[in-house]
Design an enzyme around this catalytic site. Structure first.
Site, PDB file in Angstrom:
ATOM      1  N   PRO A 125       1.961   1.460   5.911  1.00  0.00           N
ATOM      2  CA  PRO A 125       2.002   2.093   4.597  1.00  0.00           C
ATOM      3  C   PRO A 125       0.776   1.740   3.770  1.00  0.00           C
ATOM      4  O   PRO A 125       0.477   0.577   3.578  1.00  0.00           O
ATOM      5  CB  PRO A 125       3.256   1.507   3.955  1.00  0.00           C
ATOM      6  CG  PRO A 125       3.976   0.788   5.037  1.00  0.00           C
ATOM      7  CD  PRO A 125       2.979   0.446   6.073  1.00  0.00           C
ATOM      8  N   GLU A 126       0.078   2.725   3.308  1.00  0.00           N
ATOM      9  CA  GLU A 126      -0.967   2.508   2.321  1.00  0.00           C
ATOM     10  C   GLU A 126      -0.414   3.003   0.998  1.00  0.00           C
ATOM     11  O   GLU A 126       0.756   3.372   0.921  1.00  0.00           O
ATOM     12  CB  GLU A 126      -2.254   3.233   2.728  1.00  0.00           C
ATOM     13  CG  GLU A 126      -2.800   2.680   4.041  1.00  0.00           C
ATOM     14  CD  GLU A 126      -4.275   2.984   4.270  1.00  0.00           C
ATOM     15  OE1 GLU A 126      -4.969   3.305   3.292  1.00  0.00           O
ATOM     16  OE2 GLU A 126      -4.720   2.895   5.417  1.00  0.00           O
ATOM     17  N   ARG A 159       7.509  -6.131  12.142  1.00  0.00           N
ATOM     18  CA  ARG A 159       6.490  -7.191  12.233  1.00  0.00           C
ATOM     19  C   ARG A 159       6.571  -8.210  11.116  1.00  0.00           C
ATOM     20  O   ARG A 159       5.874  -9.210  11.151  1.00  0.00           O
ATOM     21  CB  ARG A 159       5.102  -6.566  12.291  1.00  0.00           C
ATOM     22  CG  ARG A 159       4.932  -5.848  13.601  1.00  0.00           C
ATOM     23  CD  ARG A 159       3.651  -5.110  13.713  1.00  0.00           C
ATOM     24  NE  ARG A 159       3.856  -4.007  14.642  1.00  0.00           N
ATOM     25  CZ  ARG A 159       2.957  -3.113  14.947  1.00  0.00           C
ATOM     26  NH1 ARG A 159       1.782  -3.176  14.406  1.00  0.00           N
ATOM     27  NH2 ARG A 159       3.217  -2.169  15.786  1.00  0.00           N
ATOM     28  N   ARG A 210     -21.521  -6.334  -5.881  1.00  0.00           N
ATOM     29  CA  ARG A 210     -21.079  -6.714  -4.542  1.00  0.00           C
ATOM     30  C   ARG A 210     -22.097  -6.281  -3.501  1.00  0.00           C
ATOM     31  O   ARG A 210     -22.420  -5.095  -3.400  1.00  0.00           O
ATOM     32  CB  ARG A 210     -19.707  -6.061  -4.253  1.00  0.00           C
ATOM     33  CG  ARG A 210     -18.648  -6.454  -5.273  1.00  0.00           C
ATOM     34  CD  ARG A 210     -18.250  -7.904  -5.115  1.00  0.00           C
ATOM     35  NE  ARG A 210     -17.458  -8.063  -3.929  1.00  0.00           N
ATOM     36  CZ  ARG A 210     -16.136  -7.950  -3.907  1.00  0.00           C
ATOM     37  NH1 ARG A 210     -15.483  -7.687  -5.005  1.00  0.00           N
ATOM     38  NH2 ARG A 210     -15.481  -8.113  -2.784  1.00  0.00           N
TER      39      ARG A 210
END
Length: 271
Positions: free
Chosen positions: A2-3, A107, A151
DNA sequence: AGAAAATCCTGGTGGC
DNA sequence: TGCCACCAGGATTTTC
């Protein structure tokens, strides 16, 4: 796995239905990523006020306290008046006056964490460093430019890190960069402002479209299996190594970035 | 100090 | 068939 879109689709599928429900019973299965943080029996008698979302966390607001639910990479939630007997992969269950909410997670990378309020250090530890919400007005272009500007890591990995913008997982990172025509390996700080603007649009588009696609399967969420609706989005590059680019026909490349696979079109994403 | 990279957890899958 | 490497999200730990 799931995102953000899958989490949002899940939220939309039961948030309204569970509102106002009184908790009749609660049970835990095998340990998840973190301990619940309270005696599960303490949840009995509380009322569900709302279900919100921050990043990939679902925030279940109760008459007292909150449940933070993360689906990890194999978790799914079901909510229905009647559910089949719980199986070996069902690790959390909330039986309420309006139905049963159940977390299935083979999991067990997922988690259900109880906090008294969202300013708790424990809640803050999980939610505090999350970046902007990509689907809300809080996804501000200047802030996005500023965040990326400091970044030096590859843009793909900065997106994945989630501290500038949340919810862009491995699949949607590749997809969004393709839509924006940006090479995943370029340093985030090296992106020009117009290109960051394109990336912002691409992230919004790909996530919003995925939510819409998932939304089409909402109706059978509680009766069909919980996996329905995942990966509805047709990938332009993800998982398509060595296949022709759907836009230009060039061969899609797969590379490794920080132990994760990245897919891109060397022709559509030149830099 | 702050950013970046490595590590860890689990179970399904695919290759041999 | 069985074994093993691999993969995934993200907090945590280690390195730079």
């Amino acid at each position: 796995m799931p995102e953000l879109p899958e989490v949002e689709v899940t939220r939309l599928s039961f948030a309204k239905d569970i509102q106002g429900a009184g908790v009749l019973a609660a049970r835990l299965g095998k340990p998840l990523r973190w301990p619940l943080g309270c005696d599960v029996a303490q949840l009995v008698g509380r009322q569900v006020r709302s279900v919100q979302r921050r990043g990939k966390y679902l925030l279940i607001e109760m008459s007292q306290g909150w449940l933070l639910v993360h689906l990890g990479m194999s978790g799914s939630l079901r909510f229905a008046q009647e559910l089949p007997p719980s199986g070996v992969y069902d690790h959390f269950e909330l039986v309420t006056t309006l139905g049963t909410l159940r977390l299935n997670d083979p999991r067990r990378f997922g988690a259900v964490v109880y906090v008294d309020n969202l300013t708790d250090p424990q809640a803050h530890k999980l939610l505090g460093r999350l970046g902007m919400e990509p689907l809300s007005d809080a996804f501000d272009l200047r802030q996005f430019q500023a965040g990326l500007g400091q970044r030096k890591a590859a843009i793909k990995q900065v997106l994945l890190a989630g501290d500038v913008v949340v919810g862009v997982g491995n699949i949607y990172a590749s997809e969004a960069l393709f839509l924006a025509g940006i090479r995943p390996t370029i340093s985030a700080a090296d992106l020009s402002k117009p290109r960051v603007a394109r990336l912002q649009v691409a992230i919004r588009d790909v996530l919003a479209r995925a939510v819409e696609k998932g939304g089409s399967t909402l109706r059978d969420f509680s009766s069909a299996d919980g996996q329905t609706g995942y990966f509805q989005l047709e990938a332009m590059v993800y998982g398509r190594a060595e296949l022709p680019c759907k836009a230009c026909g060039s061969t899609i490349k797969m590379i490794r970035q920080g132990q994760r696979s990245t897919f891109y079109c060397p022709s559509c994403q030149k830099r």
